[in-house]
Motif scaffolding. Structure first.
Motif, PDB file in Angstrom:
ATOM      1  N   LYS A  58       8.274   1.614  -5.483  1.00  0.00           N
ATOM      2  CA  LYS A  58       7.091   1.611  -6.336  1.00  0.00           C
ATOM      3  C   LYS A  58       6.138   0.540  -5.831  1.00  0.00           C
ATOM      4  CE  LYS A  58       9.359  -1.348  -9.793  1.00  0.00           C
ATOM      5  NZ  LYS A  58       9.710  -1.482 -11.226  1.00  0.00           N
ATOM      6  N   ASN A  59       4.888   0.608  -6.315  1.00  0.00           N
ATOM      7  CA  ASN A  59       3.845  -0.348  -5.915  1.00  0.00           C
ATOM      8  C   ASN A  59       3.640  -0.389  -4.403  1.00  0.00           C
ATOM      9  OD1 ASN A  59       3.424  -1.136  -8.631  1.00  0.00           O
ATOM     10  ND2 ASN A  59       5.132  -2.585  -8.503  1.00  0.00           N
ATOM     11  N   LEU A  60       3.676   0.781  -3.779  1.00  0.00           N
ATOM     12  CA  LEU A  60       3.494   0.854  -2.331  1.00  0.00           C
ATOM     13  C   LEU A  60       2.115   0.353  -1.906  1.00  0.00           C
ATOM     14  CD1 LEU A  60       4.336   1.786   0.511  1.00  0.00           C
ATOM     15  CD2 LEU A  60       3.532   4.076  -0.099  1.00  0.00           C
ATOM     16  N   LEU A  61       1.073   0.733  -2.652  1.00  0.00           N
ATOM     17  CA  LEU A  61      -0.283   0.349  -2.272  1.00  0.00           C
ATOM     18  C   LEU A  61      -0.463  -1.165  -2.310  1.00  0.00           C
ATOM     19  CD1 LEU A  61      -2.339   3.134  -4.094  1.00  0.00           C
ATOM     20  CD2 LEU A  61      -1.650   3.030  -1.697  1.00  0.00           C
TER      21      LEU A  61
ATOM     22  N   LYS B  56       3.218   9.805  -6.211  1.00  0.00           N
ATOM     23  CA  LYS B  56       3.805   8.583  -6.753  1.00  0.00           C
ATOM     24  C   LYS B  56       3.486   7.420  -5.822  1.00  0.00           C
ATOM     25  CE  LYS B  56       7.630  11.028  -8.968  1.00  0.00           C
ATOM     26  NZ  LYS B  56       9.100  11.210  -9.034  1.00  0.00           N
ATOM     27  N   ASP B  57       3.377   6.244  -6.409  1.00  0.00           N
ATOM     28  CA  ASP B  57       3.019   5.050  -5.633  1.00  0.00           C
ATOM     29  C   ASP B  57       4.279   4.458  -5.001  1.00  0.00           C
ATOM     30  OD1 ASP B  57       1.631   3.010  -4.507  1.00  0.00           O
ATOM     31  OD2 ASP B  57       1.359   1.871  -6.350  1.00  0.00           O
ATOM     32  N   GLY B  58       4.874   5.224  -4.113  1.00  0.00           N
ATOM     33  CA  GLY B  58       6.092   4.790  -3.442  1.00  0.00           C
ATOM     34  C   GLY B  58       6.318   5.594  -2.185  1.00  0.00           C
ATOM     35  N   GLY B  59       7.148   5.051  -1.289  1.00  0.00           N
ATOM     36  CA  GLY B  59       7.450   5.775  -0.061  1.00  0.00           C
ATOM     37  C   GLY B  59       7.628   4.832   1.112  1.00  0.00           C
ATOM     38  N   SER B  60       7.637   5.392   2.291  1.00  0.00           N
ATOM     39  CA  SER B  60       7.805   4.605   3.508  1.00  0.00           C
ATOM     40  C   SER B  60       6.449   4.355   4.156  1.00  0.00           C
ATOM     41  CB  SER B  60       8.721   5.338   4.488  1.00  0.00           C
ATOM     42  OG  SER B  60       9.987   5.574   3.906  1.00  0.00           O
ATOM     43  N   TYR B  61       6.391   3.310   4.972  1.00  0.00           N
ATOM     44  CA  TYR B  61       5.142   2.994   5.654  1.00  0.00           C
ATOM     45  C   TYR B  61       5.443   2.346   7.000  1.00  0.00           C
ATOM     46  CZ  TYR B  61       6.046  -1.780   4.007  1.00  0.00           C
ATOM     47  OH  TYR B  61       6.629  -3.006   3.769  1.00  0.00           O
TER      48      TYR B  61
ATOM     49  N   VAL C 175       1.375  -2.745   0.756  1.00  0.00           N
ATOM     50  CA  VAL C 175       0.638  -2.623   2.003  1.00  0.00           C
ATOM     51  C   VAL C 175      -0.589  -3.531   2.005  1.00  0.00           C
ATOM     52  CG1 VAL C 175      -0.657  -1.044   3.483  1.00  0.00           C
ATOM     53  CG2 VAL C 175       1.488  -0.294   2.455  1.00  0.00           C
ATOM     54  N   SER C 176      -1.273  -3.611   0.856  1.00  0.00           N
ATOM     55  CA  SER C 176      -2.450  -4.483   0.763  1.00  0.00           C
ATOM     56  C   SER C 176      -2.069  -5.937   0.994  1.00  0.00           C
ATOM     57  CB  SER C 176      -3.120  -4.333  -0.607  1.00  0.00           C
ATOM     58  OG  SER C 176      -3.635  -3.038  -0.768  1.00  0.00           O
ATOM     59  N   ARG C 177      -0.914  -6.335   0.489  1.00  0.00           N
ATOM     60  CA  ARG C 177      -0.459  -7.714   0.683  1.00  0.00           C
ATOM     61  C   ARG C 177      -0.138  -7.982   2.153  1.00  0.00           C
ATOM     62  NH1 ARG C 177       3.312 -11.521   1.041  1.00  0.00           N
ATOM     63  NH2 ARG C 177       3.128 -13.297  -0.354  1.00  0.00           N
ATOM     64  N   HIS C 178       0.493  -7.013   2.800  1.00  0.00           N
ATOM     65  CA  HIS C 178       0.783  -7.156   4.224  1.00  0.00           C
ATOM     66  C   HIS C 178      -0.503  -7.401   5.024  1.00  0.00           C
ATOM     67  CE1 HIS C 178       5.019  -6.545   4.387  1.00  0.00           C
ATOM     68  NE2 HIS C 178       5.021  -5.274   4.026  1.00  0.00           N
ATOM     69  N   LYS C 179      -1.580  -6.736   4.634  1.00  0.00           N
ATOM     70  CA  LYS C 179      -2.819  -6.791   5.395  1.00  0.00           C
ATOM     71  C   LYS C 179      -3.609  -8.080   5.158  1.00  0.00           C
ATOM     72  CE  LYS C 179      -5.173  -2.885   5.356  1.00  0.00           C
ATOM     73  NZ  LYS C 179      -5.768  -1.648   4.818  1.00  0.00           N
TER      74      LYS C 179
ATOM     75  N   TYR D 101      -3.385  13.248  -2.521  1.00  0.00           N
ATOM     76  CA  TYR D 101      -2.700  12.050  -3.007  1.00  0.00           C
ATOM     77  C   TYR D 101      -2.294  11.126  -1.871  1.00  0.00           C
ATOM     78  CZ  TYR D 101       1.200  15.248  -2.037  1.00  0.00           C
ATOM     79  OH  TYR D 101       2.045  16.161  -1.439  1.00  0.00           O
ATOM     80  N   HIS D 102      -2.249  11.632  -0.640  1.00  0.00           N
ATOM     81  CA  HIS D 102      -1.957  10.774   0.510  1.00  0.00           C
ATOM     82  C   HIS D 102      -3.093   9.773   0.735  1.00  0.00           C
ATOM     83  CE1 HIS D 102       1.396  13.339   1.552  1.00  0.00           C
ATOM     84  NE2 HIS D 102       0.599  14.385   1.556  1.00  0.00           N
ATOM     85  N   THR D 103      -4.324  10.232   0.526  1.00  0.00           N
ATOM     86  CA  THR D 103      -5.513   9.419   0.806  1.00  0.00           C
ATOM     87  C   THR D 103      -6.011   8.677  -0.421  1.00  0.00           C
ATOM     88  OG1 THR D 103      -6.192  10.900   2.595  1.00  0.00           O
ATOM     89  CG2 THR D 103      -7.916   9.528   1.608  1.00  0.00           C
ATOM     90  N   ASP D 104      -5.998   9.330  -1.576  1.00  0.00           N
ATOM     91  CA  ASP D 104      -6.520   8.705  -2.797  1.00  0.00           C
ATOM     92  C   ASP D 104      -5.591   9.016  -3.966  1.00  0.00           C
ATOM     93  OD1 ASP D 104      -7.983   7.674  -4.900  1.00  0.00           O
ATOM     94  OD2 ASP D 104      -9.912   8.317  -4.096  1.00  0.00           O
ATOM     95  N   LEU D 105      -4.619   8.146  -4.160  1.00  0.00           N
ATOM     96  CA  LEU D 105      -3.635   8.346  -5.219  1.00  0.00           C
ATOM     97  C   LEU D 105      -4.276   8.219  -6.595  1.00  0.00           C
ATOM     98  CD1 LEU D 105      -0.642   8.792  -5.957  1.00  0.00           C
ATOM     99  CD2 LEU D 105      -0.360   6.300  -5.892  1.00  0.00           C
ATOM    100  N   ASP D 106      -5.209   7.283  -6.766  1.00  0.00           N
ATOM    101  CA  ASP D 106      -5.843   7.078  -8.070  1.00  0.00           C
ATOM    102  C   ASP D 106      -6.600   8.315  -8.520  1.00  0.00           C
ATOM    103  OD1 ASP D 106      -4.865   4.508  -8.298  1.00  0.00           O
ATOM    104  OD2 ASP D 106      -6.635   3.581  -7.411  1.00  0.00           O
TER     105      ASP D 106
END
Length: 220
Positions: free
Chosen positions: A200-203, A160-165, A206-210, A110-115
């Motif tokens: 929530k909505n961590l992915l 879960k789609d949440g956490g620190s980055y 991060v995508s928006r940051h990039k 789940y760290h690499t592929d949450l979906d």
């Protein structure tokens, strides 16, 4: 590791009666295309057909094996199609071949592929999910195998789609940048690390940051 050999390994284990729930199964064909997906093996067991997908797992330590080691949209789609087949009367199954005898636990990565991980979690009562740890001798003969436990409770808690980055930024030259109410600030060249958190909505965060083209409304 030659992943193209996985079907032959799975076929050997099935024909030897070594795979749980498939002890009396016979292999009907391989590389079976059904709908939008292609699956590795088509089995028959007590006049019932089973569509089986085989996955090679080479990511492990002494306790835990995880799959995949890179994001797999194809794998997620195959899971969805196996569930649809099971709902229409054809049994679906997925077999993870872990090429080590050390681990005793298996989890989707789940760290690499949450979906993929969430899809597997939601499929667990609809398709058969099996993980086997294999013991290969120095002469590449398969000596023994064991069933790995899948701790679904941990997956439900952690996937879960949440956490620190950590957002790592590189500044290639000394630069002066306007920073809100602070005005013009001098930044020496080098690396900067921004620590962020999303409940929530961590992915998506991060995508928006990039993305380079976006409305800049966050301090970062």
């Amino acid at each position: 590791m030659d992943t193209s050999l996985s079907n032959r390994i799975a076929g050997y284990l099935i024909e030897s009666g070594a795979v749980p729930n498939f002890k009396n199964a016979k292999i009907i064909s391989s590389e079976v295309k059904i709908g939008r997906s292609r699956f590795d093996l088509l089995l028959e067991n007590k006049n019932k057909r089973i569509v089986l997908e085989v996955k090679t797992c080479t990511l492990f330590n002494k306790r835990l094996a995880m799959f995949p080691d890179a994001k797999t949209e194809r794998g997620r789609r195959q899971l969805e199609d196996l569930v649809k087949l099971s709902q229409n009367g054809t049994k679906g199954a997925i077999l993870f071949l872990v090429h080590s005898y050390f681990p005793y636990l298996f989890l989707p990565n789940y760290h690499t592929d949450l979906d993929f991980s969430l899809t597997l979690l939601n499929s667990r009562k609809k398709i058969k999910i099996i993980a086997l740890g294999l013991f290969w001798d120095k002469d590449f003969s398969l000596k023994k195998f064991k069933i790995l436990k899948i701790p679904w409770r941990i997956l439900r808690r952690e996937a879960k789609d949440g956490g620190s980055y950590l957002l790592i930024l590189e500044l290639r030259k000394n630069t002066k940048i306007e920073v809100g109410s602070l005005g013009i600030v001098s930044f020496p060249k080098g690396f900067y690390i921004y620590v962020g958190k999303a409940e929530k909505n961590l992915l998506k965060r991060v995508s928006r940051h990039k993305r380079k083209l976006k409305k800049k409304h966050w301090h970062i």
